[in-house]
Scaffold this active site. Structure first.
Site, PDB file in Angstrom:
ATOM      1  N   ASP A 221      -7.556   8.901   0.582  1.00 51.05           N
ATOM      2  CA  ASP A 221      -8.799   8.432   1.195  1.00 51.05           C
ATOM      3  C   ASP A 221      -8.692   6.983   1.640  1.00 51.05           C
ATOM      4  O   ASP A 221      -8.304   6.108   0.865  1.00 51.05           O
ATOM      5  CB  ASP A 221      -9.952   8.597   0.200  1.00 51.05           C
TER       6      ASP A 221
ATOM      7  N   ASP B 178      -4.963   1.858  -0.040  1.00 53.49           N
ATOM      8  CA  ASP B 178      -5.965   0.935   0.492  1.00 53.49           C
ATOM      9  C   ASP B 178      -6.725   0.190  -0.598  1.00 53.49           C
ATOM     10  O   ASP B 178      -7.470  -0.743  -0.299  1.00 53.49           O
ATOM     11  CB  ASP B 178      -7.001   1.724   1.306  1.00 53.49           C
TER      12      ASP B 178
ATOM     13  N   ASP C 137      -1.652   7.328  -1.161  1.00 47.92           N
ATOM     14  CA  ASP C 137      -3.035   7.609  -1.478  1.00 47.92           C
ATOM     15  C   ASP C 137      -3.608   8.381  -0.281  1.00 47.92           C
ATOM     16  O   ASP C 137      -3.004   8.413   0.800  1.00 47.92           O
ATOM     17  CB  ASP C 137      -3.782   6.289  -1.705  1.00 47.92           C
TER      18      ASP C 137
END
Length: 219
Positions: A5, A178, A3
């Site tokens: 961001d 995250d 991922d």
């Protein structure tokens, strides 16, 4: 797979791009911020309508055209992204590349915001929200195909593998993320890594015995 961001970047590139458009006068600083904050809250809660959000997020780009985008995004990279490219994140990507792993970024942020960022991280394979183009080749404001968000990330990775003549059974997969929004892909891979995880993902990762990696503090 990574991922982007809050995983490889300590910021949300999509939200930051919105703030940048306010800074350069492309969007109304009061109304845009209010709506951008509302969309971001929905994303964190897992309730975001990605089609509505993308129409909103790319409207300023759509109206200004490709030339203005190129100039603005170069400034965005200089002022907002390059200063937060963390050595530990770059080292993590490089470690996989040096082991001979095929590396890809899989993000729910659109391609225009993220392709230059992926290039700066040294990752040529990007699975992002693709934008529909009109006859002139410029964006319409709509999403093309399946958005790479939540369950859509699994679909898009499946297609990405198929384009290389591969299936999930042919590969050993690792995904760093995250966010609880990425639970479908985290559950699909052999090696899920909760990276700078949000509180809900951290709790789940502890319950399931998943690896937890804190590259940097969440912002």
């Amino acid at each position: 797979m990574f991922d982007l961001d809050h995983t490889l970047l300590p910021i949300d590139s999509d939200y930051s791009w919105g703030k940048f458009t306010q800074q350069i006068g492309w969007t109304d600083p009061v109304d845009f911020k209010r709506r951008n904050d509302e969309f971001y809250a929905h994303y964190v809660a897992g309730t975001l309508d990605v089609h509505d959000y993308v129409r909103f997020a790319v409207e300023a780009l759509r109206l200004r055209g490709a030339g203005a985008y190129e100039e603005a995004h170069a400034r965005f990279m200089r002022e907002w992204i390059t200063p937060v490219l963390m050595p530990q994140a770059i080292d993590l990507v490089r470690s996989h590349q040096q082991q001979g792993d095929q590396v890809a970024i899989v993000t729910a942020t659109n391609e225009l915001v993220t392709r230059p960022i992926a290039a700066a991280l040294g990752v040529p394979d990007l699975i992002a929200v693709e934008l529909e183009r009109d006859a002139s080749g410029w964006i319409t404001g709509e999403i093309a195909g399946v958005p790479s968000m939540r369950e859509g990330k699994v679909v898009r990775v499946t297609d990405w593998l198929a384009a290389r003549g591969l299936d999930w059974l042919d590969v050993e997969t690792t995904f760093y993320s995250d966010s609880m929004n990425d639970l479908p892909l985290l559950e699909r891979v052999e090696h899920p890594v909760a990276t700078n995880p949000d509180p809900r993902l951290r709790t789940l990762a502890l319950e399931r015995g998943w690896r937890i990696l804190d590259l940097f503090p969440r912002q």
